[in-house]
Each structure stands twice: as structure tokens, then as C-alpha cells.
Scaffold this motif. Structure first.
Motif, PDB file in Angstrom:
ATOM      1  N   VAL A  52      21.895   4.054  -4.236  1.00  0.00           N
ATOM      2  CA  VAL A  52      22.130   4.988  -3.140  1.00  0.00           C
ATOM      3  C   VAL A  52      23.383   4.573  -2.379  1.00  0.00           C
ATOM      4  CG1 VAL A  52      21.189   5.935  -0.980  1.00  0.00           C
ATOM      5  CG2 VAL A  52      19.640   5.386  -2.860  1.00  0.00           C
ATOM      6  N   VAL A  53      24.172   5.568  -1.966  1.00  0.00           N
ATOM      7  CA  VAL A  53      25.323   5.332  -1.098  1.00  0.00           C
ATOM      8  C   VAL A  53      25.114   6.138   0.177  1.00  0.00           C
ATOM      9  CG1 VAL A  53      27.814   5.635  -0.794  1.00  0.00           C
ATOM     10  CG2 VAL A  53      26.896   4.961  -3.039  1.00  0.00           C
ATOM     11  N   LEU A  54      25.169   5.462   1.325  1.00  0.00           N
ATOM     12  CA  LEU A  54      25.183   6.139   2.626  1.00  0.00           C
ATOM     13  C   LEU A  54      26.638   6.227   3.031  1.00  0.00           C
ATOM     14  CD1 LEU A  54      22.265   4.375   4.540  1.00  0.00           C
ATOM     15  CD2 LEU A  54      22.200   6.473   3.192  1.00  0.00           C
ATOM     16  N   LEU A  55      27.144   7.429   3.206  1.00  0.00           N
ATOM     17  CA  LEU A  55      28.577   7.664   3.365  1.00  0.00           C
ATOM     18  C   LEU A  55      28.875   8.397   4.657  1.00  0.00           C
ATOM     19  CD1 LEU A  55      31.462   7.755   2.129  1.00  0.00           C
ATOM     20  CD2 LEU A  55      30.741   9.822   0.911  1.00  0.00           C
ATOM     21  N   ASP A  56      29.685   7.786   5.508  1.00  0.00           N
ATOM     22  CA  ASP A  56      30.105   8.420   6.760  1.00  0.00           C
ATOM     23  C   ASP A  56      31.025   9.593   6.447  1.00  0.00           C
ATOM     24  OD1 ASP A  56      30.551   8.932   9.458  1.00  0.00           O
ATOM     25  OD2 ASP A  56      32.011   7.330   9.695  1.00  0.00           O
TER      26      ASP A  56
END
Length: 86
Positions: A52-56
Motif C-alpha cells: 500500500v502507498v499513502l500518497l499526499d
């Protein structure tokens, strides 16, 4: 019962957001890495094996949408979640 864990990459230009996400997710048993720029995050995501990537969405060097496009090109299998304070 074993809890499923994920390898998570947080990409955000605000250190406090990265550290907070890291603390919360690690407390749930996940492995977390973070990057403080969009460009660094794209490079890390492309060579990594994150689940998973949490991306601003808003970063000074690369927009979240530009980063999303590049990450998708390199890692079409990774789940990307856009986060923003706006």
C-alpha cells in the motif's frame, strides 16, 4: 489469531504526517517506510515491494496525481490511497 500485516509506504512532504502515520500503522503491526518528497517517493515505490502507498495530493516537487501516474506505470499492482489536508 494472526493479524495480516502490510508493507506501507507513506509519501508526504510534511514530516509530522509521515511520523503520525508510521506510529499508528506500526502499532497495528504493519511495516512502514516514508518519503518526504514526491520524487523520492516515486523512486522508492518503483523499486519496492510495498502493498500500500499513502500518497499526499499536494507536494511542492511533484503533485500527487503526477506521482500516482508514475507509480501506476512502475507498480500497477500496488494499492494507492490519496490523502490530503485540502
Amino acid at each position: 489469531m494472526d493479524r495480516a500485516t502490510a508493507k506501507v509506504l507513506v509519501i508526504d512532504d510534511e514530516r509530522s504526517i509521515c511520523i503520525t502515520c508510521k506510529r499508528i500503522l506500526e502499532s497495528e503491526g504493519h511495516a512502514v517506510e516514508y518519503c518526504l518528497s514526491g520524487l523520492e517517493g516515486v523512486r522508492t515505490a518503483a523499486r519496492g515491494d510495498h502493498d500500500v502507498v499513502l500518497l499526499d495530493l499536494k507536494m511542492p516537487d511533484l503533485s500527487g496525481m503526477e506521482a500516482l501516474e508514475q507509480i501506476r506505470g512502475a507498480r500497477p499492482d500496488v494499492t494507492v490511497i490519496i490523502i490530503t489536508g485540502y
